[in-house]
Design a protein around this motif. Structure first.
Motif, mmCIF file in Angstrom:
data_model
loop_
_atom_site.group_PDB
_atom_site.id
_atom_site.type_symbol
_atom_site.label_atom_id
_atom_site.label_comp_id
_atom_site.label_asym_id
_atom_site.label_seq_id
_atom_site.Cartn_x
_atom_site.Cartn_y
_atom_site.Cartn_z
ATOM 1 N N GLY A 11 29.419 10.305 72.473
ATOM 2 C CA GLY A 11 30.655 10.430 71.720
ATOM 3 C C GLY A 11 30.609 9.675 70.398
ATOM 4 N N ILE A 12 31.065 10.316 69.322
ATOM 5 C CA ILE A 12 31.123 9.710 67.990
ATOM 6 C C ILE A 12 32.456 10.083 67.352
ATOM 7 N N TRP A 13 33.138 9.090 66.799
ATOM 8 C CA TRP A 13 34.430 9.324 66.153
ATOM 9 C C TRP A 13 34.209 9.870 64.746
ATOM 10 N N VAL A 14 34.905 10.977 64.448
ATOM 11 C CA VAL A 14 34.714 11.681 63.186
ATOM 12 C C VAL A 14 36.057 11.917 62.507
ATOM 13 N N GLU A 15 36.088 11.741 61.193
ATOM 14 C CA GLU A 15 37.247 12.110 60.358
ATOM 15 C C GLU A 15 36.814 13.255 59.460
ATOM 16 N N ARG A 16 37.653 14.309 59.379
ATOM 17 C CA ARG A 16 37.313 15.463 58.532
ATOM 18 C C ARG A 16 38.517 15.834 57.670
ATOM 19 N N ARG A 17 38.213 16.281 56.467
ATOM 20 C CA ARG A 17 39.287 16.636 55.535
ATOM 21 C C ARG A 17 38.784 17.714 54.585
ATOM 22 N N GLY A 18 39.638 18.686 54.278
ATOM 23 C CA GLY A 18 39.376 19.620 53.197
ATOM 24 C C GLY A 18 38.579 20.850 53.579
ATOM 25 N N GLU A 19 38.327 21.675 52.554
ATOM 26 C CA GLU A 19 37.535 22.890 52.689
ATOM 27 C C GLU A 19 36.585 22.975 51.506
ATOM 28 N N GLY A 20 35.443 23.645 51.736
ATOM 29 C CA GLY A 20 34.470 23.804 50.668
ATOM 30 C C GLY A 20 33.092 23.395 51.128
ATOM 31 N N PRO A 21 32.167 23.135 50.195
ATOM 32 C CA PRO A 21 30.822 22.686 50.567
ATOM 33 C C PRO A 21 30.901 21.397 51.394
ATOM 34 N N ASP A 22 30.009 21.282 52.357
ATOM 35 C CA ASP A 22 30.069 20.135 53.274
ATOM 36 C C ASP A 22 29.485 18.874 52.655
ATOM 37 N N VAL A 23 30.213 17.775 52.852
ATOM 38 C CA VAL A 23 29.779 16.439 52.448
ATOM 39 C C VAL A 23 29.831 15.545 53.681
ATOM 40 N N LEU A 43 38.248 13.845 47.322
ATOM 41 C CA LEU A 43 37.260 14.919 47.182
ATOM 42 C C LEU A 43 37.582 16.135 48.040
ATOM 43 N N SER A 44 38.571 16.023 48.911
ATOM 44 C CA SER A 44 38.827 17.083 49.890
ATOM 45 C C SER A 44 39.529 18.301 49.297
ATOM 46 N N ASP A 45 39.899 18.236 48.019
ATOM 47 C CA ASP A 45 40.427 19.447 47.380
ATOM 48 C C ASP A 45 39.303 20.380 46.950
ATOM 49 N N ARG A 46 38.048 19.874 46.986
ATOM 50 C CA ARG A 46 36.898 20.668 46.555
ATOM 51 C C ARG A 46 35.816 20.769 47.608
ATOM 52 N N TYR A 47 35.843 19.875 48.585
ATOM 53 C CA TYR A 47 34.767 19.800 49.575
ATOM 54 C C TYR A 47 35.351 19.640 50.973
ATOM 55 N N ARG A 48 34.545 20.005 51.970
ATOM 56 C CA ARG A 48 34.894 19.650 53.351
ATOM 57 C C ARG A 48 34.185 18.333 53.635
ATOM 58 N N VAL A 49 34.964 17.266 53.686
ATOM 59 C CA VAL A 49 34.428 15.908 53.736
ATOM 60 C C VAL A 49 34.476 15.395 55.171
ATOM 61 N N THR A 50 33.342 14.917 55.662
ATOM 62 C CA THR A 50 33.236 14.370 57.012
ATOM 63 C C THR A 50 32.744 12.928 56.925
ATOM 64 N N ALA A 51 33.487 12.026 57.558
ATOM 65 C CA ALA A 51 33.066 10.637 57.718
ATOM 66 C C ALA A 51 33.087 10.316 59.209
ATOM 67 N N TYR A 52 32.351 9.299 59.609
ATOM 68 C CA TYR A 52 32.312 8.971 61.040
ATOM 69 C C TYR A 52 32.091 7.483 61.226
ATOM 70 N N ASP A 53 32.405 7.010 62.424
ATOM 71 C CA ASP A 53 32.163 5.613 62.787
ATOM 72 C C ASP A 53 30.748 5.486 63.342
#
Length: 274
Positions: A11-23, A43-53
């Motif tokens: 298990g890994i905690w993930v935050e995701r925001r937006g649509e577009g090319p993946d970051v 950046l989430s108005d232009r990209y699908r941004v993923t961050a994680y713990d």
């Protein structure tokens, strides 16, 4: 929105925001996904941004046994696979830039481009002495506030200490409901202290931007320049007046710079395709 996702490494905690090319955003020592809040927002108005713990940070549990940078890179790859992302613009800072290097070396097809902020490829005597101090400081500081106030001397600019920014970050960190334990801090620190990709960086094929803060004393620009010199075609830039985490201190400037780089990568891809 955040969620605990199940990957093939746990298990890994993930935050995701937006649509577009993946970051994919890869945080450094002790920082949860929220360290990237200004990028998740900006950046989430232009990209699908993923961050994680990372393991041992925030909501992702500390593993049993020793940790390694290649092992943390496998976690990053597992996040991309679990989210069915075929390739992403990968941006890592500090320890996260080490993870990003290993990800680009071990899983080149997953890495569309690399941004390495406050990076290094091989530690030197100064770095090892500094991080050795951090190791015992975490254990012996009078309390968590004192630990943060001391630790942040290496992280933020004198400007941020003077204008209240650091005070705000200290309060936010103390209020965070998923604090990192001393053991987790120390165990996460150790693999970064022995990180060494210097003789392998020439194998990285992804377009790469290396950024260094002019005033960074935790990862001085000489270390970032060394990384850029070893990666074929990498660009090296120094951010004037900035320290270790400019993506937090001057997010608008930082976001505009990485957005311009990613647009360049896309333009290059289109030229190749045509």
């Amino acid at each position: 929105m955040g969620d605990m996702i199940q990957t093939d490494v746990g298990g890994i905690w993930v935050e995701r925001r937006g649509e577009g090319p993946d970051v994919l955003l890869v945080a450094g020592l002790s920082d949860p996904a929220e360290a990237w809040q200004a990028q998740l927002d900006g950046l989430s108005d232009r990209y699908r941004v993923t961050a994680y713990d990372n393991r041992g940070t925030g909501r992702t549990p500390l593993p049993e046994g020793p940790m390694s940078v290649p092992g943390m890179a496998e976690d990053a790859a597992a996040v991309l696979r679990a989210l069915e992302i075929p390739a992403a613009h990968v941006m890592g800072f500090s320890g996260g830039s080490c993870i990003a290097q290993e990800l680009a070396l071990g899983h080149p097809r997953l890495v569309r481009s690399l941004v390495l902020m406050s990076t290094f490829a091989r530690t030197d005597a100064y770095f090892r002495a500094m991080t050795g101090f951090w190791h015992w400081m975490a254990e012996r500081a009078p309390d968590e506030r004192a630990m943060l106030e001391a630790f942040f001397l290496w992280i933020y600019t004198p400007r941020a200490h003077a204008d209240g920014t650091v005070d705000r970050i200290v309060e936010e960190t103390l209020a965070f409901p998923y604090p990192q334990s001393v053991e987790a801090f120390q165990r996460q620190l150790e693999p970064f202290r022995t990180h060494d990709t210097l003789d392998r960086l020439s194998e990285i094929t992804a377009p790469t931007l290396v950024l260094a803060g002019e005033l960074d004393i935790a990862a001085p620009q000489r270390l970032g320049r060394e990384v850029a010199e070893r990666i074929p075609g990498a660009r090296f830039e120094v951010l004037p007046g900035e320290a270790h985490q400019p993506f937090q201190e001057v997010p608008d400037t930082f976001n505009a710079r990485v957005d311009a780089f990613w647009r360049e990568v896309r333009a290059r891809e289109l030229r190749v395709e045509s």
